[in-house]
Design a protein around this motif. Structure first.
Motif, PDB file in Angstrom:
ATOM      1  N   THR A 336      38.916  38.386  17.667  1.00  0.00           N
ATOM      2  CA  THR A 336      38.290  39.179  18.733  1.00  0.00           C
ATOM      3  C   THR A 336      37.483  38.287  19.674  1.00  0.00           C
ATOM      4  OG1 THR A 336      38.188  41.074  17.244  1.00  0.00           O
ATOM      5  CG2 THR A 336      36.779  41.133  19.204  1.00  0.00           C
ATOM      6  N   LEU A 337      36.689  37.358  19.078  1.00  0.00           N
ATOM      7  CA  LEU A 337      35.892  36.441  19.908  1.00  0.00           C
ATOM      8  C   LEU A 337      36.774  35.541  20.759  1.00  0.00           C
ATOM      9  CD1 LEU A 337      33.102  35.428  17.361  1.00  0.00           C
ATOM     10  CD2 LEU A 337      32.907  36.997  19.292  1.00  0.00           C
ATOM     11  N   THR A 338      37.881  35.078  20.165  1.00  0.00           N
ATOM     12  CA  THR A 338      38.806  34.234  20.940  1.00  0.00           C
ATOM     13  C   THR A 338      39.387  35.009  22.112  1.00  0.00           C
ATOM     14  OG1 THR A 338      39.343  33.026  18.927  1.00  0.00           O
ATOM     15  CG2 THR A 338      40.863  32.789  20.768  1.00  0.00           C
ATOM     16  N   ALA A 339      39.755  36.264  21.818  1.00  0.00           N
ATOM     17  CA  ALA A 339      40.302  37.094  22.898  1.00  0.00           C
ATOM     18  C   ALA A 339      39.249  37.347  23.979  1.00  0.00           C
ATOM     19  CB  ALA A 339      40.815  38.414  22.333  1.00  0.00           C
ATOM     20  N   GLN A 340      37.983  37.573  23.541  1.00  0.00           N
ATOM     21  CA  GLN A 340      36.923  37.791  24.527  1.00  0.00           C
ATOM     22  C   GLN A 340      36.683  36.538  25.369  1.00  0.00           C
ATOM     23  OE1 GLN A 340      33.538  39.062  22.266  1.00  0.00           O
ATOM     24  NE2 GLN A 340      34.355  41.152  21.928  1.00  0.00           N
ATOM     25  N   ALA A 341      36.732  35.358  24.712  1.00  0.00           N
ATOM     26  CA  ALA A 341      36.543  34.107  25.469  1.00  0.00           C
ATOM     27  C   ALA A 341      37.659  33.921  26.500  1.00  0.00           C
ATOM     28  CB  ALA A 341      36.499  32.926  24.505  1.00  0.00           C
ATOM     29  N   GLU A 342      38.876  34.205  26.083  1.00  0.00           N
ATOM     30  CA  GLU A 342      40.004  34.081  26.999  1.00  0.00           C
ATOM     31  C   GLU A 342      39.869  35.079  28.147  1.00  0.00           C
ATOM     32  OE1 GLU A 342      43.473  32.679  28.683  1.00  0.00           O
ATOM     33  OE2 GLU A 342      42.219  31.843  27.080  1.00  0.00           O
ATOM     34  N   GLU A 343      39.407  36.301  27.767  1.00  0.00           N
ATOM     35  CA  GLU A 343      39.227  37.307  28.800  1.00  0.00           C
ATOM     36  C   GLU A 343      38.125  36.894  29.775  1.00  0.00           C
ATOM     37  OE1 GLU A 343      38.260  42.130  29.151  1.00  0.00           O
ATOM     38  OE2 GLU A 343      38.360  41.096  27.210  1.00  0.00           O
ATOM     39  N   SER A 344      37.038  36.307  29.238  1.00  0.00           N
ATOM     40  CA  SER A 344      35.947  35.838  30.112  1.00  0.00           C
ATOM     41  C   SER A 344      36.430  34.725  31.050  1.00  0.00           C
ATOM     42  CB  SER A 344      34.777  35.344  29.259  1.00  0.00           C
ATOM     43  OG  SER A 344      34.273  36.398  28.459  1.00  0.00           O
ATOM     44  N   ARG A 345      37.263  33.814  30.511  1.00  0.00           N
ATOM     45  CA  ARG A 345      37.787  32.731  31.345  1.00  0.00           C
ATOM     46  C   ARG A 345      38.646  33.301  32.462  1.00  0.00           C
ATOM     47  NH1 ARG A 345      42.100  29.947  32.235  1.00  0.00           N
ATOM     48  NH2 ARG A 345      43.289  31.185  30.727  1.00  0.00           N
ATOM     49  N   GLN A 346      39.488  34.292  32.081  1.00  0.00           N
ATOM     50  CA  GLN A 346      40.334  34.894  33.104  1.00  0.00           C
ATOM     51  C   GLN A 346      39.499  35.613  34.161  1.00  0.00           C
ATOM     52  OE1 GLN A 346      43.106  37.375  31.030  1.00  0.00           O
ATOM     53  NE2 GLN A 346      44.188  35.637  30.066  1.00  0.00           N
ATOM     54  N   GLN A 347      38.435  36.343  33.661  1.00  0.00           N
ATOM     55  CA  GLN A 347      37.564  37.022  34.628  1.00  0.00           C
ATOM     56  C   GLN A 347      36.856  36.019  35.539  1.00  0.00           C
ATOM     57  OE1 GLN A 347      34.951  39.457  32.325  1.00  0.00           O
ATOM     58  NE2 GLN A 347      36.537  41.002  31.841  1.00  0.00           N
TER      59      GLN A 347
END
Length: 629
Positions: A336-347
């Motif tokens: 979940t944290l990895t996905a959130q980090a990736e999502e933050s990078r994309q944002q």
């Protein structure tokens, strides 16, 4: 089912040998009878005061039967049967002892707490497994010592079979003693023969060594006896050869004797070993009983250890499952944290792409360049000219860690000023927050303590209320039963209905109800005759009076409206009640003839088969006041 005979006998234990009495007089009579036959001190007597209905017990789990389920209690009086049932529940706990086919199944029920740890078990062979503590279990194999269950034969048959078994054991012991004596005799003979053969063997070996020594000397002499010029060579050789042959013959004879004695010695040793083996085998047979008991104890201990090991394995498996669940939860959290980090990078890419960040940097450099040039040319300061290299150096420092640190310090300073405006620093606010949190925790603890005490009080109150309700129920049932019993002495039937909410009692009487069960029940006692109503009153007072604590009882003119039959029965009932409850004193007033009291006293003595003392009933005749004046 007769297959549970051994299990039921093990479960009952010493309860089989107990006698039950319902008054102190019966206990004294039974002890006296036991003393006449030499059993006075060995009788186990349980005295019961009053009758209570059967206890309500927990049913056995589905698919199982408890020991109490397979026992049938019969008695002409149902109240006595209920009393025996209650003793089995209170003293034997038979409702919690389940019947199973194998000892392994019994161990599974107890060790694994199959039904919450509330039940124990006993198998067909009488092996009982009981929980004696939170982490302790007792395994008993008393059923193996039961040759014949007491539920399969009467006492005479059991005694006869035990006498036969004892006689067979005594005959076996006598035979074994005879065999042991013969073995001892053979052993002594073998030892003596072995000692003799040992001595003979030593003697023959000595002879053998002597003959060998002589033979060696003769051979040496033969070598020395060579032909000379004085004696013919053939004669000398013949003499030497003859001497050698004689020695060899003597040596061979000695060797034969030695071999013969060695064979006899070997046979004697074999006889001795055989005797010792038979003796040891007999000793082993005698010790087999103790070894079997020790083996069973070791098996039970191993089974207990196995149960504990199974419990530990089960606990470890549960811990392993919990750990696996935690690992899976951690992996899921990491994903979940990895996905959130990736999502933050994309944002972040969507908000400010890398190309735009580079463009912004160019604009910042331009802004800083203009700022530095303006500061250099600010009025009031000495003008100076900075080279391109110096500007580049200042720009590079602005984009370094030190530059960022200076910016951070500036931000911190502004933050401090803002905290001063709100009344304190972050540490002060944190301290106040922690202080309030501690106060909240302390108050929560007080609330929990009060709640716990309230729950304990509620449980105690409910427990006392349950005990009180049970006491009320028992008193109600006992009073109703006693009222019906006293009414039955006149052939009637009676009941008492208790309404504890309105605090009212209702009497219902069936006249001649024992002979005619279909007789009409009368609740309005005014319908009864004077004698019937008076006797009903006496029966009611006796039934209720059993549960009253007053030490003195007074009853005035109880027989005024009674006919002779009712008066005789009522008087005898009152005297019998006074005899059974001799801890109280009773005063009875009657204007009738005193002879009826004497007749009732004699009838009671005859019924109880007792010699009542003269002080049991004291008659005081009150003189007529008018006649005396």
């Amino acid at each position: 089912d007769s297959k549970w005979n051994v299990a039921v006998e093990v479960a009952l234990g010493q309860l089989i040998y107990k006698y039950i009495t319902f008054c102190g007089e019966d206990s004294n009579v039974l002890k006296s009878m036991g003393g006449q036959v030499g059993m006075g001190n060995r009788l186990s007597i349980m005295g019961i005061r009053g009758f209570q209905p059967r206890h309500r017990v927990t049913n056995a789990p589905q698919g199982y039967s408890s020991v109490l389920d397979v026992i049938t209690i019969t008695h002409p009086d149902s109240a006595c049967a209920d009393a025996i049932y209650n003793i089995l529940v209170d003293s034997g706990k038979l409702e919690t002892l389940l019947l199973v086919d194998t000892a392994q199944e019994a161990r599974e029920i107890v060790y694994e707490r199959k039904f919450g740890g509330h039940f124990n078990a006993v198998d067909i062979s009488g092996t009982s497994v009981k929980r004696t503590g939170a982490n302790s279990v007792s395994v008993s194999a008393k059923g193996q010592s039961i040759k014949m269950p007491k539920f399969e034969a009467d006492a005479s048959q059991v005694r006869r079979q035990l006498q036969d078994a004892l006689q067979r054991e005594e005959e076996g012991v006598a035979q074994a003693a005879g065999k042991q004596q013969g073995i001892h005799t053979q052993l002594d003979a073998a030892i003596r023969k072995s000692q003799y053969l040992t001595t003979e063997q030593a003697r023959l070996q000595l002879c053998k060594r002597s003959a060998t020594r002589d033979l060696n000397n003769m051979e040496a002499q033969q070598n020395e006896l060579q032909p000379t010029g004085d004696a013919p060579a053939d004669e000398v050789m013949r003499y030497a050869t003859q001497q050698v042959q004689e020695c060899q013959i003597a040596l061979a004879t000695t060797q034969i004797q030695l071999d013969t004695h060695n064979e006899s010695m070997r046979q004697a040793v074999e006889m001795e070993n055989a005797a010792k083996e038979a003796y040891n085998r007999r000793r082993q047979e005698e010790a087999n009983g103790d070894e079997l008991i020790n083996l069973m104890k070791e098996i039970d201990e191993l089974a207990q250890l196995e149960g504990h090991a199974n419990w530990d394995v089960k606990k470890a498996q549960e811990d392993l499952q919990t750990l696996k669940a935690r690992v899976a939860e951690t992996v899921q959290t990491l994903q979940t944290l990895t996905a959130q980090a990736e999502e933050s990078r994309q944002q972040a890419e969507q908000v400010c792409p890398l190309e735009e960040a580079e463009t912004a940097k160019v604009h910042v450099e331009k802004y800083l360049r203009e700022k530095y040039e303006a500061e250099a040319n600010r009025p009031g300061k000495r003008a100076r000219v900075e080279t391109e290299g110096q500007l580049q150096e200042k720009l590079a420092k602005a984009f370094t860690t030190d530059g960022a640190s200076r910016e951070y310090e500036a931000i911190t300073l502004r933050q401090k000023e803002a905290m001063d405006e709100v009344g304190g620093s972050a540490e002060d606010l944190q301290y106040e927050s922690e202080k309030l949190s501690k106060q909240i925790i302390k108050r929560d603890l007080l609330v929990k303590t009060a709640t716990t005490r309230y729950d304990m009080f509620t449980q105690s109150f409910n427990k006392r209320q349950t005990a009180f309700d049970e006491l009320v129920h028992n008193v109600t049932m006992d009073t109703t039963n006693n009222f019906n019993m006293y009414m039955g002495r006149r052939g009637n039937m009676g009941t008492i209905e208790f309404d504890h909410e309105t605090r009212e009692l209702t009497l219902a009487v069936k006249v001649n109800g024992k002979k005619d069960p279909t007789a009409t029940s009368v609740s309005d006692l005014k319908i009864l005759s004077g004698g019937e109503r008076s006797y009903t009153t006496v029966a009611f007072l006796l039934a209720v009076g059993k549960h009253c604590e007053t030490k003195f009882r007074c009853l005035d003119e109880f027989d005024v409206f009674m006919d002779p039959v009712n008066r005789r029965i009522a008087t005898q009932t009152l005297l019998e009640f006074a005899l059974d409850n001799d801890e109280r004193q009773y005063v009875l007033l009657t204007p009738q003839d005193i002879q009826a009291v004497e007749d009732a006293k004699q009838e009671l003595a005859r019924k109880k088969k007792l010699d009542l003392p003269a002080s049991f009933v004291k008659i005081v005749q009150i003189k007529n006041a008018r006649a005396a004046s």
